[in-house]
Write an enzyme that holds these catalytic residues in place. Structure first.
Site, PDB file in Angstrom:
ATOM      1  N   ALA A   1      45.237 -62.248 -45.302  1.00 16.59           N
ATOM      2  CA  ALA A   1      46.699 -62.197 -45.274  1.00 16.59           C
ATOM      3  C   ALA A   1      47.184 -61.071 -46.161  1.00 16.59           C
ATOM      4  O   ALA A   1      46.469 -60.592 -47.040  1.00 16.59           O
ATOM      5  CB  ALA A   1      47.291 -63.530 -45.746  1.00 16.59           C
TER       6      ALA A   1
ATOM      7  N   GLY B   1      51.032 -59.901 -48.130  1.00 23.49           N
ATOM      8  CA  GLY B   1      52.421 -60.230 -48.420  1.00 23.49           C
ATOM      9  C   GLY B   1      53.101 -59.073 -49.115  1.00 23.49           C
ATOM     10  O   GLY B   1      52.582 -57.954 -49.165  1.00 23.49           O
ATOM     11  N   GLY B   2      54.280 -59.324 -49.644  1.00 18.99           N
ATOM     12  CA  GLY B   2      55.023 -58.260 -50.288  1.00 18.99           C
ATOM     13  C   GLY B   2      54.404 -57.792 -51.573  1.00 18.99           C
ATOM     14  O   GLY B   2      54.648 -56.667 -52.018  1.00 18.99           O
ATOM     15  N   MET B   3      53.559 -58.631 -52.184  1.00 12.81           N
ATOM     16  CA  MET B   3      53.020 -58.304 -53.496  1.00 12.81           C
ATOM     17  C   MET B   3      51.506 -58.219 -53.531  1.00 12.81           C
ATOM     18  O   MET B   3      50.939 -57.447 -54.292  1.00 12.81           O
ATOM     19  CB  MET B   3      53.488 -59.359 -54.505  1.00 12.81           C
ATOM     20  CG  MET B   3      53.020 -59.143 -55.928  1.00 12.81           C
ATOM     21  SD  MET B   3      53.746 -60.407 -57.009  1.00 12.81           S
ATOM     22  CE  MET B   3      52.924 -60.025 -58.544  1.00 12.81           C
ATOM     23  N   ALA B   4      50.828 -59.023 -52.712  1.00  9.36           N
ATOM     24  CA  ALA B   4      49.376 -59.114 -52.832  1.00  9.36           C
ATOM     25  C   ALA B   4      48.705 -59.162 -51.473  1.00  9.36           C
ATOM     26  O   ALA B   4      49.332 -59.468 -50.455  1.00  9.36           O
ATOM     27  CB  ALA B   4      48.992 -60.351 -53.648  1.00  9.36           C
TER      28      ALA B   4
ATOM     29  N   ASP C   1      56.376 -76.491 -59.013  1.00  7.69           N
ATOM     30  CA  ASP C   1      56.394 -76.436 -57.549  1.00  7.69           C
ATOM     31  C   ASP C   1      55.450 -77.474 -56.939  1.00  7.69           C
ATOM     32  O   ASP C   1      54.734 -77.188 -55.979  1.00  7.69           O
ATOM     33  CB  ASP C   1      56.009 -75.029 -57.091  1.00  7.69           C
ATOM     34  CG  ASP C   1      56.451 -74.737 -55.661  1.00  7.69           C
ATOM     35  OD1 ASP C   1      57.288 -75.504 -55.125  1.00  7.69           O
ATOM     36  OD2 ASP C   1      55.972 -73.744 -55.077  1.00  7.69           O
TER      37      ASP C   1
ATOM     38  N   LYS D   1      42.396 -62.311 -54.575  1.00  5.62           N
ATOM     39  CA  LYS D   1      43.827 -62.028 -54.478  1.00  5.62           C
ATOM     40  C   LYS D   1      44.059 -60.731 -55.245  1.00  5.62           C
ATOM     41  O   LYS D   1      43.905 -60.685 -56.460  1.00  5.62           O
ATOM     42  CB  LYS D   1      44.620 -63.174 -55.082  1.00  5.62           C
ATOM     43  CG  LYS D   1      46.108 -62.949 -55.187  1.00  5.62           C
ATOM     44  CD  LYS D   1      46.735 -64.206 -55.747  1.00  5.62           C
ATOM     45  CE  LYS D   1      48.219 -64.072 -55.941  1.00  5.62           C
ATOM     46  NZ  LYS D   1      48.805 -65.322 -56.454  1.00  5.62           N
TER      47      LYS D   1
END
Length: 458
Positions: free
Chosen positions: A57, A59-62, A188, A82
């Protein structure tokens, strides 16, 4: 669904605007991209100890990779890497957030908490190496049980929450090298951040928005967590400590022992109920709900933190006492068998090692009886009814701006929680935890490299 199809790989995931708020983000919020694992042209060395096998995957950061750790004498171990996106390595704020998660995760070592093996830097880019686990999110397990008309049995639900409370107790009590409490608050806790392994163990995952004493300063106005699992003090923008996590766990306990969501609906209605402590006791929903268990649930869900359990360990003790006094049989092995039976109910194969002796003897005595099919036909719900129940379990797809308005904050004051990443990994349906919050606020392109759509929290 076959054995491979029900297995999921996971480790520690990061935040996404939709995931933080209990629904898929709209209105330009950053998204995690779910994608079919993209095998690298050839395995690539990463640092001194790892080989990247496939990208799961982005994402915007990793970026998230399935990787192999190797050492002398033929040692090999599957892990999840990650890695911060190289183009963000020069942004001090983003790096600090990434490393905050790494620092919190790396000091934790408990059977009910996902393990971080290594934190380092390769080619000038920081990374986290995490545990690779076969399992699935608690929310997915509950949905599957509803679809099949065989919801998670009460003893197993209580046992899983007992394990979660043990893990939370450990997290909250963790001390630093100086002997002082680290004051870690997960912020969370929800069914999407509780992973049930195929061997019946529960793991707390995703420390992407956790808070701790040694953490670098963050904007105090930022509200972390999913709306449906926020504590009243979170929803009221008050001080938050470990008892906020206990409330969130109480919400999960309520839901998985009743088979229905507690806080679901318009954001404004949910916030009002949270602030007013409007929680119907379980016996109002199901008259035969055990009184002693209801007492545990309602104490965890007290409106005021001082009225809840002082520690998650205390909650775990009372759940253990309930199971003992009610003479309910459960445990990791029995939960693993339940998971296996669910797979069989969906037409999959059994794991031979989990078939109990009594089942084997019954099968041998029935000559030509299709034992698995005959035994588990009763798990299937009525046509259409179970699908409706499963749909009711899903979280509301609510606009980020509506949630922010209900909480009385600006949309950019909502911390980005965990986005689900679903993919196929090593022949398994994989959920790899690990893409951290999009701290820079840049929207990930759902149609970008390797992307097959935006993944939102369940």
């Amino acid at each position: 669904m076959d054995v491979a199809g029900r297995r999921r790989a996971a480790a520690g995931r990061g935040a996404d605007a939709g995931g933080a708020l209990g629904g898929r983000a709209r209105g330009g919020a950053a998204r995690e991209v779910a994608m079919t694992p993209q095998a690298l042209v050839e395995p690539a060395r990463f640092g001194d100890r790892y080989t990247l096998i496939e990208r799961v995957a982005v994402g915007g950061m990793a970026e998230i990779y399935r990787a192999r750790q190797d050492a002398i004498a033929g040692f090999e171990k599957d892990v999840v890497i990650k890695r911060l996106k190289p183009e963000l390595a020069g942004d001090d704020r983003v790096v600090d957030m990434f490393l905050d998660e790494a620092r919190i995760s790396a000091v934790l070592n408990h059977p009910n908490v996902v393990h971080v093996y290594d934190v380092g830097e390769a080619g000038g880019t920081p990374y986290i190496a995490m545990e690779y686990i076969a399992g699935e999110e608690l929310t997915d397990l509950c949905r599957r049980g509803l679809q099949l008309g065989r919801f998670l049995p009460l003893p197993h639900a209580v046992e899983l929450m007992r394990q979660a409370a043990r893990g939370l107790g450990y997290i909250h009590a963790k001390r630093g090298k100086d002997g002082e409490p680290l004051d870690i608050v997960h912020c969370d806790i929800s069914p999407t951040n509780l992973l049930v392994t195929e061997d019946g163990e529960l793991k707390i995952i995703d420390f992407g928005i956790a808070r701790s004493r040694h953490q670098r300063a963050r904007d105090a106005a930022i509200l972390p967590g999913k709306l449906s699992y926020m504590s009243p003090e979170q929803a009221s923008r008050g001080p938050v400590d470990h008892r906020s996590d206990i409330f969130s766990l109480g919400v999960v306990l309520y839901e998985i022992t009743l088979g229905r969501r507690l806080f679901k609906g318009k954001a404004s209605d949910v916030v009002q109920r949270l602030r007013e402590g409007d929680i119907p006791p379980p016996t109002f929903v199901r008259r035969d709900y055990p009184g002693p268990l209801e007492a545990v649930v309602m104490r965890a869900l007290e409106r005021h933190p001082e009225d809840r359990y002082e520690t998650a360990y205390d909650m775990a003790d009372e759940l253990s006492e309930f199971l003992r006094e009610a003479d309910l049989r459960t445990g990791p092995l029995r939960i693993a068998r339940y998971l296996d039976q669910l797979a069989a109910a969906a037409g999959g194969a059994r794991r031979a090692e989990l078939v109990a002796e009594a089942e084997r003897r019954a099968a041998e005595a029935e000559d030509e009886l299709d034992f698995d099919r005959g035994l588990f036909d009763g798990f299937r719900g009525a046509e259409g009814g179970s699908a409706e129940a499963a749909a009711e379990w899903d979280e509301v797809d609510e606009d980020t701006r509506e949630i922010a308005a209900a909480l009385g904050v600006a949309p950019d004051q909502l911390d980005r929680g965990g986005a689900r990443v679903e993919a196929l990994s090593a022949g398994r349906s994989g959920r790899i935890d690990g893409a951290a919050a999009d701290a820079g606020g840049a929207a990930a392109d759902a149609g970008g490299e390797g992307g097959a759509g935006a993944g939102g929290a369940s």
